[in-house]
Design a protein around this motif. Sequence first.
Motif, PDB file in Angstrom:
ATOM      1  N   ASN A  29       0.852  -1.182   0.000  1.00 25.39           N
ATOM      2  CA  ASN A  29       0.000   0.000   0.000  1.00 25.39           C
ATOM      3  C   ASN A  29       0.887   1.230   0.000  1.00 25.39           C
ATOM      4  OD1 ASN A  29      -1.771   2.134   0.484  1.00 25.39           O
ATOM      5  ND2 ASN A  29      -3.106   0.909   1.781  1.00 25.39           N
ATOM      6  N   ASN A  30       0.840   1.975  -1.095  1.00 29.13           N
ATOM      7  CA  ASN A  30       1.685   3.156  -1.230  1.00 29.13           C
ATOM      8  C   ASN A  30       0.977   4.451  -0.850  1.00 29.13           C
ATOM      9  OD1 ASN A  30       3.963   1.727  -2.123  1.00 29.13           O
ATOM     10  ND2 ASN A  30       3.190   1.680  -4.220  1.00 29.13           N
ATOM     11  N   GLU A  31      -0.147   4.324  -0.152  1.00 27.41           N
ATOM     12  CA  GLU A  31      -0.892   5.519   0.219  1.00 27.41           C
ATOM     13  C   GLU A  31      -0.426   6.104   1.550  1.00 27.41           C
ATOM     14  OE1 GLU A  31      -3.167   7.204  -1.755  1.00 27.41           O
ATOM     15  OE2 GLU A  31      -2.143   5.809  -3.092  1.00 27.41           O
ATOM     16  N   SER A  32      -0.578   7.402   1.664  1.00 28.11           N
ATOM     17  CA  SER A  32      -0.243   8.119   2.886  1.00 28.11           C
ATOM     18  C   SER A  32      -1.189   7.721   4.014  1.00 28.11           C
ATOM     19  CB  SER A  32      -0.342   9.626   2.634  1.00 28.11           C
ATOM     20  OG  SER A  32      -0.277  10.358   3.834  1.00 28.11           O
ATOM     21  N   GLU A  33      -0.745   7.894   5.238  1.00 24.48           N
ATOM     22  CA  GLU A  33      -1.585   7.622   6.406  1.00 24.48           C
ATOM     23  C   GLU A  33      -2.680   8.669   6.578  1.00 24.48           C
ATOM     24  OE1 GLU A  33       1.171   7.539   9.584  1.00 24.48           O
ATOM     25  OE2 GLU A  33       2.151   5.685   8.938  1.00 24.48           O
ATOM     26  N   ILE A  34      -2.512   9.795   5.904  1.00 22.74           N
ATOM     27  CA  ILE A  34      -3.512  10.857   5.992  1.00 22.74           C
ATOM     28  C   ILE A  34      -4.080  11.136   4.603  1.00 22.74           C
ATOM     29  CG2 ILE A  34      -2.468  11.952   8.005  1.00 22.74           C
ATOM     30  CD1 ILE A  34      -1.237  13.987   6.082  1.00 22.74           C
ATOM     31  N   LYS A  35      -5.252  11.727   4.594  1.00 21.96           N
ATOM     32  CA  LYS A  35      -5.881  12.116   3.338  1.00 21.96           C
ATOM     33  C   LYS A  35      -5.848  13.635   3.224  1.00 21.96           C
ATOM     34  CE  LYS A  35      -8.968   8.126   2.939  1.00 21.96           C
ATOM     35  NZ  LYS A  35     -10.371   7.660   2.809  1.00 21.96           N
ATOM     36  N   THR A  61      -5.355  13.252  -2.046  1.00 18.77           N
ATOM     37  CA  THR A  61      -6.471  12.331  -2.229  1.00 18.77           C
ATOM     38  C   THR A  61      -7.527  12.875  -3.180  1.00 18.77           C
ATOM     39  OG1 THR A  61      -6.164  11.448   0.005  1.00 18.77           O
ATOM     40  CG2 THR A  61      -8.325  11.092  -1.010  1.00 18.77           C
ATOM     41  N   GLU A  62      -7.797  14.174  -3.066  1.00 20.94           N
ATOM     42  CA  GLU A  62      -8.862  14.766  -3.880  1.00 20.94           C
ATOM     43  C   GLU A  62      -8.542  16.222  -4.188  1.00 20.94           C
ATOM     44  OE1 GLU A  62     -12.951  13.428  -3.142  1.00 20.94           O
ATOM     45  OE2 GLU A  62     -13.467  15.545  -2.898  1.00 20.94           O
ATOM     46  N   PHE A  63      -8.811  16.610  -5.428  1.00 20.18           N
ATOM     47  CA  PHE A  63      -8.624  17.990  -5.863  1.00 20.18           C
ATOM     48  C   PHE A  63     -10.005  18.614  -6.058  1.00 20.18           C
ATOM     49  CE2 PHE A  63      -5.041  15.507  -7.304  1.00 20.18           C
ATOM     50  CZ  PHE A  63      -3.938  16.294  -7.020  1.00 20.18           C
ATOM     51  N   ILE A  64     -10.225  19.756  -5.407  1.00 21.74           N
ATOM     52  CA  ILE A  64     -11.517  20.436  -5.499  1.00 21.74           C
ATOM     53  C   ILE A  64     -11.284  21.829  -6.084  1.00 21.74           C
ATOM     54  CG2 ILE A  64     -13.575  21.211  -4.271  1.00 21.74           C
ATOM     55  CD1 ILE A  64     -11.332  18.824  -2.449  1.00 21.74           C
ATOM     56  N   PRO A  65     -11.446  22.001  -7.392  1.00 24.38           N
ATOM     57  CA  PRO A  65     -11.301  23.341  -7.981  1.00 24.38           C
ATOM     58  C   PRO A  65     -12.319  24.286  -7.351  1.00 24.38           C
ATOM     59  CG  PRO A  65     -11.390  21.630  -9.684  1.00 24.38           C
ATOM     60  CD  PRO A  65     -11.793  20.983  -8.389  1.00 24.38           C
ATOM     61  N   THR A  66     -11.849  25.483  -7.017  1.00 24.73           N
ATOM     62  CA  THR A  66     -12.689  26.398  -6.235  1.00 24.73           C
ATOM     63  C   THR A  66     -12.785  27.768  -6.904  1.00 24.73           C
ATOM     64  OG1 THR A  66     -11.997  25.248  -4.222  1.00 24.73           O
ATOM     65  CG2 THR A  66     -13.001  27.414  -3.964  1.00 24.73           C
ATOM     66  N   ILE A  67     -13.981  28.297  -6.941  1.00 26.47           N
ATOM     67  CA  ILE A  67     -14.215  29.616  -7.536  1.00 26.47           C
ATOM     68  C   ILE A  67     -14.374  30.636  -6.419  1.00 26.47           C
ATOM     69  CG2 ILE A  67     -15.737  30.978  -9.024  1.00 26.47           C
ATOM     70  CD1 ILE A  67     -16.524  28.309 -10.363  1.00 26.47           C
ATOM     71  N   LYS A 145      -3.506  16.227  20.315  1.00 27.41           N
ATOM     72  CA  LYS A 145      -4.605  16.151  19.365  1.00 27.41           C
ATOM     73  C   LYS A 145      -4.162  15.566  18.022  1.00 27.41           C
ATOM     74  CE  LYS A 145      -7.054  20.199  21.220  1.00 27.41           C
ATOM     75  NZ  LYS A 145      -7.534  21.577  20.906  1.00 27.41           N
ATOM     76  N   ILE A 146      -2.864  15.347  17.853  1.00 29.00           N
ATOM     77  CA  ILE A 146      -2.319  15.016  16.549  1.00 29.00           C
ATOM     78  C   ILE A 146      -2.780  13.660  16.030  1.00 29.00           C
ATOM     79  CG2 ILE A 146      -0.149  13.862  17.173  1.00 29.00           C
ATOM     80  CD1 ILE A 146      -0.457  16.765  14.710  1.00 29.00           C
ATOM     81  N   ASN A 147      -2.981  12.688  16.923  1.00 29.23           N
ATOM     82  CA  ASN A 147      -3.349  11.341  16.486  1.00 29.23           C
ATOM     83  C   ASN A 147      -4.770  11.264  15.929  1.00 29.23           C
ATOM     84  OD1 ASN A 147      -0.844  10.300  17.187  1.00 29.23           O
ATOM     85  ND2 ASN A 147      -1.500   9.779  19.270  1.00 29.23           N
ATOM     86  N   ASN A 148      -5.559  12.279  16.204  1.00 33.63           N
ATOM     87  CA  ASN A 148      -6.937  12.292  15.708  1.00 33.63           C
ATOM     88  C   ASN A 148      -7.069  12.915  14.322  1.00 33.63           C
ATOM     89  OD1 ASN A 148      -7.887  11.186  18.152  1.00 33.63           O
ATOM     90  ND2 ASN A 148      -7.966  13.213  19.094  1.00 33.63           N
ATOM     91  N   ILE A 149      -5.945  13.366  13.766  1.00 32.03           N
ATOM     92  CA  ILE A 149      -5.984  14.059  12.477  1.00 32.03           C
ATOM     93  C   ILE A 149      -5.678  13.091  11.342  1.00 32.03           C
ATOM     94  CG2 ILE A 149      -4.905  15.864  11.080  1.00 32.03           C
ATOM     95  CD1 ILE A 149      -4.421  17.389  13.691  1.00 32.03           C
ATOM     96  N   LYS A 150      -6.680  12.804  10.531  1.00 37.50           N
ATOM     97  CA  LYS A 150      -6.530  11.887   9.400  1.00 37.50           C
ATOM     98  C   LYS A 150      -6.947  12.522   8.071  1.00 37.50           C
ATOM     99  CE  LYS A 150      -5.173   8.569  12.080  1.00 37.50           C
ATOM    100  NZ  LYS A 150      -3.734   8.172  12.083  1.00 37.50           N
ATOM    101  N   TYR A 200       5.364  15.401   5.369  1.00 38.25           N
ATOM    102  CA  TYR A 200       6.614  15.206   6.113  1.00 38.25           C
ATOM    103  C   TYR A 200       6.348  15.129   7.616  1.00 38.25           C
ATOM    104  CZ  TYR A 200      11.310  15.953   7.943  1.00 38.25           C
ATOM    105  OH  TYR A 200      12.489  15.818   8.630  1.00 38.25           O
ATOM    106  N   GLU A 201       5.523  16.014   8.110  1.00 38.95           N
ATOM    107  CA  GLU A 201       5.266  16.075   9.547  1.00 38.95           C
ATOM    108  C   GLU A 201       4.377  14.935  10.043  1.00 38.95           C
ATOM    109  OE1 GLU A 201       6.396  17.992  11.915  1.00 38.95           O
ATOM    110  OE2 GLU A 201       7.527  19.447  10.747  1.00 38.95           O
ATOM    111  N   LEU A 202       3.407  14.514   9.228  1.00 41.23           N
ATOM    112  CA  LEU A 202       2.392  13.584   9.727  1.00 41.23           C
ATOM    113  C   LEU A 202       2.375  12.226   9.020  1.00 41.23           C
ATOM    114  CD1 LEU A 202      -0.654  15.983  10.179  1.00 41.23           C
ATOM    115  CD2 LEU A 202       1.067  15.310  11.856  1.00 41.23           C
ATOM    116  N   SER A 203       3.158  12.077   7.948  1.00 45.96           N
ATOM    117  CA  SER A 203       3.088  10.807   7.225  1.00 45.96           C
ATOM    118  C   SER A 203       4.456  10.347   6.771  1.00 45.96           C
ATOM    119  CB  SER A 203       2.109  10.947   6.041  1.00 45.96           C
ATOM    120  OG  SER A 203       1.843   9.690   5.476  1.00 45.96           O
TER     121      SER A 203
END
Length: 209
Positions: A29-35, A61-67, A145-150, A200-203
């Motif tokens: 699994n080459n995915e990051s631990e966070i999204k 994970t997802e790109f959301i173009p924003t106006i 609080k850091i472990n709750n951040i996904k 870098y900091e979280l994954s």
Amino acid sequence: CEGLEYLAKVTDVNKQEVSLEIIEKLDLNNESEIKVFLFQGLPKAQKMDLIVQKGTELGITEFIPTITHRVDVKLKGEFKDRLNRIALEAAKQSKRSIVPKVTEPIGFEEVLQKVDELDLFLVPYENANNFGIKTLINKLRNEEKINNIKNIGIFVGPEGGIEEEEIEQLKEKGAHIVTLGKRILRTETAGFVATSLIQYELSDLGGND
């Protein structure tokens, strides 16, 4: 299932489809631990192509173009399809376990609604008074609080920047306004830098050791 990889053999090929027989599930699994969800103020020309390509390599994970208020871009009909093709090719090249999604463009009011849905929401801003991502992460670690951040949202303004009123609205919703350093970054660069710092900091960016 999305995010899983399998060893398989081809059993049939025709003009419509390729049939495979699964041999075994691979422990890979080459995915990051966070999204990371990138809310990108729509840039001009083909800059969004680069943002999707390199953002995919960095693990978004997802790109959301924003106006936003300062967006001045006319979208062509195949805009979303083209960007999703770019994400697919970049995912193959970087050996991602999933293919990131590029959504339909949304308005600023919809961005405000998304702030509460994510564990952490960051807004890089040149006037953030030396409060950076590293300071924020250390603060969250000290508060345990850091472990709750996904699930993390990053909002990047377009070429014209973010209106002060928009910054205040984001603050009121609970977004963290952060600086990326002393130098002003282009819109297509800011998302890369913010994502890299978070990964870098979280994954796993930079290795696991």
